[in-house]
Design a protein around this motif. Structure first.
Motif, PDB file in Angstrom:
ATOM      1  N   TYR A 142       1.060  -1.285  -0.036  1.00 39.02           N
ATOM      2  CA  TYR A 142      -0.144   0.030  -0.300  1.00 39.02           C
ATOM      3  C   TYR A 142       0.807   1.239  -0.019  1.00 39.02           C
ATOM      4  O   TYR A 142       1.826   1.485   0.887  1.00 39.02           O
ATOM      5  N   ARG A 143       0.787   2.203  -1.309  1.00 36.95           N
ATOM      6  CA  ARG A 143       1.557   3.467  -1.253  1.00 36.95           C
ATOM      7  C   ARG A 143       0.450   4.496  -1.293  1.00 36.95           C
ATOM      8  O   ARG A 143      -0.445   4.427  -2.130  1.00 36.95           O
ATOM      9  N   PRO A 144       0.950   5.688  -1.043  1.00 37.19           N
ATOM     10  CA  PRO A 144       0.076   6.940  -1.031  1.00 37.19           C
ATOM     11  C   PRO A 144       0.171   7.280  -2.970  1.00 37.19           C
ATOM     12  O   PRO A 144      -0.776   8.199  -3.130  1.00 37.19           O
ATOM     13  N   ASP A 145       1.166   6.854  -3.380  1.00 38.53           N
ATOM     14  CA  ASP A 145       1.427   7.219  -4.829  1.00 38.53           C
ATOM     15  C   ASP A 145       2.346   6.228  -5.380  1.00 38.53           C
ATOM     16  O   ASP A 145       2.999   5.448  -4.667  1.00 38.53           O
ATOM     17  N   GLY A 146       2.399   6.472  -6.955  1.00 34.14           N
ATOM     18  CA  GLY A 146       3.509   5.367  -7.657  1.00 34.14           C
ATOM     19  C   GLY A 146       3.020   5.251  -8.781  1.00 34.14           C
ATOM     20  O   GLY A 146       2.217   6.154  -9.570  1.00 34.14           O
ATOM     21  N   SER A 147       3.375   4.022  -9.774  1.00 35.06           N
ATOM     22  CA  SER A 147       3.289   4.049 -11.106  1.00 35.06           C
ATOM     23  C   SER A 147       1.875   3.324 -11.308  1.00 35.06           C
ATOM     24  O   SER A 147       1.360   2.431 -10.712  1.00 35.06           O
ATOM     25  N   ASP A 148       1.009   4.038 -12.288  1.00 30.37           N
ATOM     26  CA  ASP A 148      -0.337   3.631 -12.472  1.00 30.37           C
ATOM     27  C   ASP A 148      -0.278   2.193 -13.112  1.00 30.37           C
ATOM     28  O   ASP A 148      -1.100   1.418 -12.604  1.00 30.37           O
ATOM     29  N   ASN A 149       0.853   1.558 -13.598  1.00 30.62           N
ATOM     30  CA  ASN A 149       0.694   0.269 -14.246  1.00 30.62           C
ATOM     31  C   ASN A 149       1.081  -0.907 -13.411  1.00 30.62           C
ATOM     32  O   ASN A 149       0.878  -2.040 -13.666  1.00 30.62           O
ATOM     33  N   ARG A 150       1.305  -0.375 -12.242  1.00 29.07           N
ATOM     34  CA  ARG A 150       1.463  -1.152 -11.093  1.00 29.07           C
ATOM     35  C   ARG A 150       0.429  -1.539 -10.031  1.00 29.07           C
ATOM     36  O   ARG A 150       0.445  -2.301  -9.174  1.00 29.07           O
ATOM     37  N   ARG A 151      -0.342  -0.200 -10.013  1.00 26.51           N
ATOM     38  CA  ARG A 151      -1.386  -0.098  -9.062  1.00 26.51           C
ATOM     39  C   ARG A 151      -2.527  -1.450  -9.393  1.00 26.51           C
ATOM     40  O   ARG A 151      -3.358  -1.207 -10.423  1.00 26.51           O
ATOM     41  N   VAL A 152      -2.658  -2.053  -8.671  1.00 25.93           N
ATOM     42  CA  VAL A 152      -3.881  -3.172  -8.775  1.00 25.93           C
ATOM     43  C   VAL A 152      -5.274  -2.695  -8.298  1.00 25.93           C
ATOM     44  O   VAL A 152      -6.409  -3.080  -8.318  1.00 25.93           O
ATOM     45  N   LEU A 153      -5.285  -1.960  -7.079  1.00 26.43           N
ATOM     46  CA  LEU A 153      -6.401  -1.404  -6.324  1.00 26.43           C
ATOM     47  C   LEU A 153      -6.296  -0.149  -6.068  1.00 26.43           C
ATOM     48  O   LEU A 153      -5.450   0.355  -5.428  1.00 26.43           O
ATOM     49  N   PRO A 183     -10.085  15.182  -8.214  1.00 28.67           N
ATOM     50  CA  PRO A 183      -9.765  13.951  -7.678  1.00 28.67           C
ATOM     51  C   PRO A 183      -8.373  13.497  -7.767  1.00 28.67           C
ATOM     52  O   PRO A 183      -7.778  13.704  -8.689  1.00 28.67           O
ATOM     53  N   VAL A 184      -7.789  13.091  -6.475  1.00 28.79           N
ATOM     54  CA  VAL A 184      -6.398  12.742  -6.438  1.00 28.79           C
ATOM     55  C   VAL A 184      -6.205  11.173  -6.739  1.00 28.79           C
ATOM     56  O   VAL A 184      -6.758  10.427  -6.045  1.00 28.79           O
ATOM     57  N   ARG A 185      -5.486  10.811  -7.667  1.00 23.83           N
ATOM     58  CA  ARG A 185      -5.223   9.442  -7.979  1.00 23.83           C
ATOM     59  C   ARG A 185      -3.721   9.064  -7.360  1.00 23.83           C
ATOM     60  O   ARG A 185      -2.960   9.979  -7.256  1.00 23.83           O
ATOM     61  N   GLY A 186      -3.481   7.896  -7.202  1.00 24.45           N
ATOM     62  CA  GLY A 186      -2.199   7.217  -6.792  1.00 24.45           C
ATOM     63  C   GLY A 186      -2.218   6.414  -5.415  1.00 24.45           C
ATOM     64  O   GLY A 186      -1.434   5.493  -5.530  1.00 24.45           O
ATOM     65  N   ALA A 187      -3.156   6.671  -4.534  1.00 27.75           N
ATOM     66  CA  ALA A 187      -3.040   5.891  -3.425  1.00 27.75           C
ATOM     67  C   ALA A 187      -3.580   4.415  -3.748  1.00 27.75           C
ATOM     68  O   ALA A 187      -4.917   4.457  -4.285  1.00 27.75           O
ATOM     69  N   GLY A 188      -3.358   3.595  -3.158  1.00 24.91           N
ATOM     70  CA  GLY A 188      -3.819   2.198  -3.233  1.00 24.91           C
ATOM     71  C   GLY A 188      -2.821   0.998  -3.195  1.00 24.91           C
ATOM     72  O   GLY A 188      -1.599   1.237  -2.700  1.00 24.91           O
ATOM     73  N   TRP A 189      -2.967  -0.099  -3.677  1.00 21.17           N
ATOM     74  CA  TRP A 189      -2.123  -1.279  -3.691  1.00 21.17           C
ATOM     75  C   TRP A 189      -1.183  -1.457  -4.740  1.00 21.17           C
ATOM     76  O   TRP A 189      -1.950  -1.659  -5.770  1.00 21.17           O
ATOM     77  N   TYR A 190       0.130  -1.674  -4.804  1.00 22.67           N
ATOM     78  CA  TYR A 190       0.861  -1.936  -5.929  1.00 22.67           C
ATOM     79  C   TYR A 190       1.538  -3.191  -5.843  1.00 22.67           C
ATOM     80  O   TYR A 190       1.938  -3.471  -4.612  1.00 22.67           O
ATOM     81  N   THR A 191       1.615  -3.717  -7.003  1.00 21.42           N
ATOM     82  CA  THR A 191       2.449  -5.012  -7.094  1.00 21.42           C
ATOM     83  C   THR A 191       4.013  -4.963  -7.328  1.00 21.42           C
ATOM     84  O   THR A 191       4.281  -3.553  -7.393  1.00 21.42           O
ATOM     85  N   ASN A 192       4.550  -5.984  -7.136  1.00 17.83           N
ATOM     86  CA  ASN A 192       6.101  -6.016  -7.278  1.00 17.83           C
ATOM     87  C   ASN A 192       6.385  -5.656  -8.706  1.00 17.83           C
ATOM     88  O   ASN A 192       5.887  -6.127  -9.704  1.00 17.83           O
ATOM     89  N   ALA A 193       7.722  -4.761  -8.855  1.00 25.75           N
ATOM     90  CA  ALA A 193       7.971  -4.159 -10.105  1.00 25.75           C
ATOM     91  C   ALA A 193       8.499  -5.585 -11.121  1.00 25.75           C
ATOM     92  O   ALA A 193       8.117  -5.465 -12.343  1.00 25.75           O
ATOM     93  N   LYS A 194       9.167  -6.588 -10.373  1.00 32.65           N
ATOM     94  CA  LYS A 194       9.567  -7.555 -10.859  1.00 32.65           C
ATOM     95  C   LYS A 194       8.478  -8.472 -11.242  1.00 32.65           C
ATOM     96  O   LYS A 194       8.370  -9.289 -12.691  1.00 32.65           O
ATOM     97  N   THR A 195       7.814  -9.141 -10.424  1.00 29.56           N
ATOM     98  CA  THR A 195       6.933 -10.156 -10.692  1.00 29.56           C
ATOM     99  C   THR A 195       5.266  -9.846 -10.975  1.00 29.56           C
ATOM    100  O   THR A 195       4.476 -10.611 -11.530  1.00 29.56           O
ATOM    101  N   GLY A 196       5.069  -8.327 -10.553  1.00 27.49           N
ATOM    102  CA  GLY A 196       3.626  -8.133 -10.736  1.00 27.49           C
ATOM    103  C   GLY A 196       2.766  -8.951 -10.065  1.00 27.49           C
ATOM    104  O   GLY A 196       3.062  -9.321  -8.824  1.00 27.49           O
TER     105      GLY A 196
END
Length: 243
Positions: free
Chosen positions: A69-80, A188-201
């Motif tokens: 769970y992160r407050p921001d990050g890369s959209d293509n890794r955010r799953v929730l 609306p603020v996007r970015g907060a949510g659950w992110y997968t691992n960069a290597k395994t997704g």
């Protein structure tokens, strides 16, 4: 010739064991500003285990976890996505008392305001930026920093400040009952949510029960668990569900 049932079962179990060995145990991490995680982490661990999510729960490690769970990050890794009480992205707002007659942000020049401590952008950063865009910059003595949104709103309700930062889904139920008005509403603020691992997704099959469990988790079901997340977070949703 088809293999015997016993042979097929052995091959299936061996395949699953190989996958488990390849990916290892699921590491679920929460980046949090909570002062204490003891009770919330215990309850979250039990919640996940009850829904077949066998995970190692970590906090603020910034390591190689399977799900974070992160407050921001890369959209293509955010799953929730983290969503507010309306099931949408959070929306920062400036709230004032109706009786104060504040019609625009410019009228807050030289007046006291209350924000929320922390790095979450909804807690004050974006609202203060909106003030700055119209030439209003509260001095240190005019900016009160509260521990949470309720306390910030309390400063406004007790006439200690002229405006308070809040989040749209969080404050809407109190607007009429407390005689409040939204003077400014941000995007609306996007970015907060659950992110997968960069290597395994999300390739680890053991991750799927965890994602399903988190998707069903709601603040109204267990408020103690949500002490780990920003106050506006009501639950989680898949990114494709957002407008």
């Amino acid at each position: 010739m088809k293999p015997a049932i016993g042979t097929w079962l052995f091959l299936m179990l061996a395949s699953n064991a190989g996958a488990a060995q390849e990916y290892g145990s699921v590491r679920v991490e929460v980046m949090t500003e909570a002062r204490s995680t003891t009770v919330a982490s215990y309850r979250l661990q039990r919640y996940l285990e009850a829904r077949d999510c066998e995970a190692e729960l970590l906090f603020n490690r910034a390591g190689d976890s399977d799900l974070v769970y992160r407050p921001d990050g890369s959209d293509n890794r955010r799953v929730l996505d983290a969503v507010n009480a309306f099931g949408n992205y959070p929306v920062p707002v400036w709230v004032t008392r109706k009786t104060a007659g504040v019609r625009s942000l410019e009228e807050l020049d030289g007046r006291d305001v209350s924000v929320v401590a922390g790095s979450d952008p909804v807690s004050g950063r974006l609202a203060l930026r909106a003030l700055a865009s119209v030439g209003v910059t509260p001095k240190p003595g005019q900016r009160y920093e509260a521990g949470d949104f309720n306390s910030a709103l309390g400063l406004l309700l007790h006439n200690n400040t002229h405006a308070s930062v809040s989040e749209l889904g969080l404050v809407t139920p109190f607007l009429e009952s407390q005689g409040l008005a939204i003077t400014w509403q941000g995007e609306p603020v996007r970015g907060a949510g659950w992110y997968t691992n960069a290597k395994t997704g999300s390739a680890n099959p053991e991750l799927q029960p965890c994602l399903k469990a988190l998707l069903q988790l709601k603040r109204s079901d267990d408020r103690q668990i949500f002490n780990l997340f920003p106050e506006w977070v009501h639950g989680f949703a898949t990114p494709d569900s957002q407008p």
